[in-house]
Design a protein around this motif. Structure first.
Motif: not given
Length: 229
Positions: A161-182
């Protein structure tokens, strides 16, 4: 040809040109009016909930991975505030150092995506986004007892149970496609840059939940199945 005939021909040609130009002018005006029409899309245009399949597969085939869920809010089909929460898991045995490392802790990300498609109402979307991620986590490690070659005896090297912390930034790119209904499928690539961290008195950790294997930068990915509501 008499002068009057020339004038009549000129007037006739001008009239025909004007008649031909009228439909084009009307069409141009129509396009212009359409471009100037106000956006009637409601600001809050629904939301989506999803789960990441990539993290589950990674956890099944390697010694670390995560379970992750996502809430995405739709603002006018263009802006998408995002909240992501997950449980990062690792269980690693280093054959060289003989250190066993394990962790199972939550992590969170908050940020947003921007729909880059010209037609923002299209069923397919291309995103660019940014996130702020953080995790307050614990880990355990152990090592076979170390024999002191000079004084003799055995020393333990392990911690729970060693206590730690981390903070970071993310830069993202992606796609999203409708395949059926919602139901939608989407994937993204993430570049993660560590901002700040506290790894406790034992130094560098092997894995950070939500970030990946320890380091100043990481490349990650997601494969999300989501439901529009």
């Amino acid at each position: 040809m008499t002068r009057s005939a020339v004038i009549c021909n000129y007037i006739s040609s001008l009239a025909i040109s004007l008649l031909l130009a009228l439909p084009l002018s009307a069409q141009s005006a129509k396009v212009l009016d359409t471009d100037l029409e106000p956006d009637t899309t409601p600001w809050l245009n629904g939301f989506a909930i999803g789960v990441d399949l990539a993290g589950l597969v990674q956890n099944a085939v390697s010694d670390y991975g995560q379970m992750e869920a996502q809430l995405r809010i739709n603002l006018r089909d263009r802006y998408f505030p995002v909240l992501e929460a997950g449980l990062g898991m690792a269980s690693h045995d280093d054959e060289i150092t003989q250190i066993t490392y394990s962790s199972k802790s939550p992590y969170f990300r908050i940020g947003g995506d921007y729909n880059l498609m010209k037609d923002k109402h299209d069923a397919y979307r291309i995103y660019g986004g940014i996130r702020y991620g953080f995790s307050f986590f614990k880990y355990d490690f152990s090592h076979p007892d170390i024999k002191d070659p000079f004084w003799g005896g055995v020393a333990e090297w392990a911690a729970d149970d060693v206590n730690c912390s981390c903070h970071w930034a993310e830069f993202s790119g992606g796609v999203d496609a409708k395949i059926w209904g919602p139901i939608h499928l989407g994937w993204s690539v993430r570049y993660r840059k560590r901002i700040a961290h506290d790894f406790g008195e034992h130094g560098k950790v092997w894995y950070v939940p939500g970030f990946g294997k320890s380091g100043s930068t990481r490349i990650g990915y997601t494969f999300m199945i989501s439901l529009d509501i």
